[in-house]
Design a protein around this motif. Structure first.
Motif, PDB file in Angstrom:
ATOM      1  N   THR A  13       1.025  -1.370  -0.143  1.00 58.84           N
ATOM      2  CA  THR A  13       0.155  -0.115  -0.143  1.00 58.84           C
ATOM      3  C   THR A  13       0.846   1.413  -0.091  1.00 58.84           C
ATOM      4  N   LEU A  14       0.253   2.339   0.158  1.00 65.51           N
ATOM      5  CA  LEU A  14       0.768   3.633  -0.090  1.00 65.51           C
ATOM      6  C   LEU A  14       1.531   3.952   0.874  1.00 65.51           C
ATOM      7  N   LEU A  15       0.397   3.326   1.970  1.00 62.04           N
ATOM      8  CA  LEU A  15       0.526   3.582   3.253  1.00 62.04           C
ATOM      9  C   LEU A  15       1.815   2.995   3.858  1.00 62.04           C
ATOM     10  N   ARG A  16       2.548   1.945   3.547  1.00 60.06           N
ATOM     11  CA  ARG A  16       3.886   1.455   3.777  1.00 60.06           C
ATOM     12  C   ARG A  16       4.854   1.325   3.220  1.00 60.06           C
ATOM     13  N   ALA A  17       4.817   1.677   1.696  1.00 56.95           N
ATOM     14  CA  ALA A  17       5.960   3.036   0.830  1.00 56.95           C
ATOM     15  C   ALA A  17       6.219   4.325   1.575  1.00 56.95           C
ATOM     16  N   LEU A  18       5.470   5.003   2.122  1.00 58.70           N
ATOM     17  CA  LEU A  18       5.897   5.804   2.704  1.00 58.70           C
ATOM     18  C   LEU A  18       6.779   6.014   4.366  1.00 58.70           C
ATOM     19  N   ARG A  19       5.848   4.155   4.759  1.00 57.73           N
ATOM     20  CA  ARG A  19       6.854   4.107   5.855  1.00 57.73           C
ATOM     21  C   ARG A  19       7.849   3.793   5.976  1.00 57.73           C
ATOM     22  N   GLU A  20       8.251   2.471   4.648  1.00 60.10           N
ATOM     23  CA  GLU A  20       9.921   2.665   3.931  1.00 60.10           C
ATOM     24  C   GLU A  20      10.396   3.263   3.955  1.00 60.10           C
ATOM     25  N   HIS A  46       4.741  11.277  -5.954  1.00 63.90           N
ATOM     26  CA  HIS A  46       3.692  10.137  -6.449  1.00 63.90           C
ATOM     27  C   HIS A  46       3.143   9.364  -5.454  1.00 63.90           C
ATOM     28  N   ILE A  47       3.063   8.949  -3.986  1.00 61.37           N
ATOM     29  CA  ILE A  47       2.331   8.509  -3.116  1.00 61.37           C
ATOM     30  C   ILE A  47       1.468   9.871  -2.496  1.00 61.37           C
ATOM     31  N   LEU A  48       2.124  11.524  -2.064  1.00 62.96           N
ATOM     32  CA  LEU A  48       1.122  12.425  -1.823  1.00 62.96           C
ATOM     33  C   LEU A  48       0.244  12.786  -3.054  1.00 62.96           C
ATOM     34  N   ALA A  49       0.313  12.147  -4.223  1.00 64.98           N
ATOM     35  CA  ALA A  49      -1.042  12.609  -5.134  1.00 64.98           C
ATOM     36  C   ALA A  49      -2.137  12.224  -4.907  1.00 64.98           C
ATOM     37  N   ALA A  50      -1.000  10.974  -5.017  1.00 68.70           N
ATOM     38  CA  ALA A  50      -2.422  10.044  -4.672  1.00 68.70           C
ATOM     39  C   ALA A  50      -3.289   9.309  -3.208  1.00 68.70           C
ATOM     40  N   TRP A  51      -2.645  10.182  -2.468  1.00 67.96           N
ATOM     41  CA  TRP A  51      -2.546  10.139  -0.828  1.00 67.96           C
ATOM     42  C   TRP A  51      -4.361  10.599  -0.210  1.00 67.96           C
ATOM     43  N   GLN A  52      -4.490  11.809  -1.439  1.00 66.51           N
ATOM     44  CA  GLN A  52      -6.379  12.078  -0.852  1.00 66.51           C
ATOM     45  C   GLN A  52      -6.973  11.085  -1.190  1.00 66.51           C
ATOM     46  N   VAL A  53      -6.597  10.326  -2.534  1.00 69.96           N
ATOM     47  CA  VAL A  53      -7.320   9.934  -2.917  1.00 69.96           C
ATOM     48  C   VAL A  53      -7.856   7.974  -1.936  1.00 69.96           C
ATOM     49  N   ASP A  54      -7.061   7.251  -1.888  1.00 63.37           N
ATOM     50  CA  ASP A  54      -7.586   6.445  -1.190  1.00 63.37           C
ATOM     51  C   ASP A  54      -5.241   6.197  -0.166  1.00 63.37           C
ATOM     52  N   PRO A  55      -5.322   6.202   0.344  1.00 67.67           N
ATOM     53  CA  PRO A  55      -3.458   6.005   1.219  1.00 67.67           C
ATOM     54  C   PRO A  55      -3.448   4.686   1.920  1.00 67.67           C
ATOM     55  N   SER A  60       1.247  -0.144  -7.169  1.00 69.27           N
ATOM     56  CA  SER A  60       1.241  -0.199  -8.730  1.00 69.27           C
ATOM     57  C   SER A  60       0.072   0.344  -9.462  1.00 69.27           C
ATOM     58  N   GLU A  61      -0.396   1.601  -8.579  1.00 74.48           N
ATOM     59  CA  GLU A  61      -1.238   1.966  -8.576  1.00 74.48           C
ATOM     60  C   GLU A  61      -1.061   3.862  -9.478  1.00 74.48           C
ATOM     61  N   VAL A  62      -0.033   4.311  -8.861  1.00 74.99           N
ATOM     62  CA  VAL A  62       1.011   5.099  -9.277  1.00 74.99           C
ATOM     63  C   VAL A  62       2.978   5.219  -9.245  1.00 74.99           C
ATOM     64  N   MET A  63       3.209   4.131  -9.002  1.00 67.91           N
ATOM     65  CA  MET A  63       4.702   4.035  -9.542  1.00 67.91           C
ATOM     66  C   MET A  63       4.668   4.563 -11.157  1.00 67.91           C
ATOM     67  N   ALA A  64       5.863   5.522 -11.061  1.00 68.32           N
ATOM     68  CA  ALA A  64       6.027   4.830 -12.581  1.00 68.32           C
ATOM     69  C   ALA A  64       7.231   3.892 -12.906  1.00 68.32           C
TER      70      ALA A  64
END
Length: 102
Positions: A13-20, A46-55, A60-64
């Motif tokens: 999840t984006l939350l896990r990625a941010l914690r890492e 990438h994470i902060l842009a998508a954070w508002q929608v669903d943390p 895979s939804e936001v990665m380059a």
């Protein structure tokens, strides 16, 4: 420059990625597949842009995505072979008959 790269899986999840990112004090993570190959990168932006929608959205939804390396063109190998023919034995020739005058 260090050789260590912090990574996450595309299913994380984006939350896990941010914690890492916080844990390793980095702003970008590599996204790797099950075999360990690099599939893409995810940045803090990438994470902060998508954070508002669903943390809890997956990385895979936001990665380059990273392009796979080009496959090397197979080099044509010339087959080395040696043509082996049986040696022909020279026939013993009889000396030519003299051309006689009659």
């Amino acid at each position: 420059m260090s050789s260590f790269i912090a990574t996450v899986f595309p299913t994380d999840t984006l939350l896990r990625a941010l914690r890492e990112m916080e844990r390793h004090q980095v702003r970008m993570l590599g996204v790797v597949g099950e075999g360990g190959g690099l599939l893409g990168l995810v940045s803090e932006a990438h994470i902060l842009a998508a954070w508002q929608v669903d943390p809890l959205a997956s990385v895979s939804e936001v990665m380059a995505r990273v392009k796979p390396p080009p496959r090397e063109r197979p080099r044509l190998r010339l087959l080395k072979f040696q043509l082996r023919l049986p040696r022909l034995r020279r026939k013993e020739r009889a000396p030519p008959a003299p051309v006689g005058r009659e």
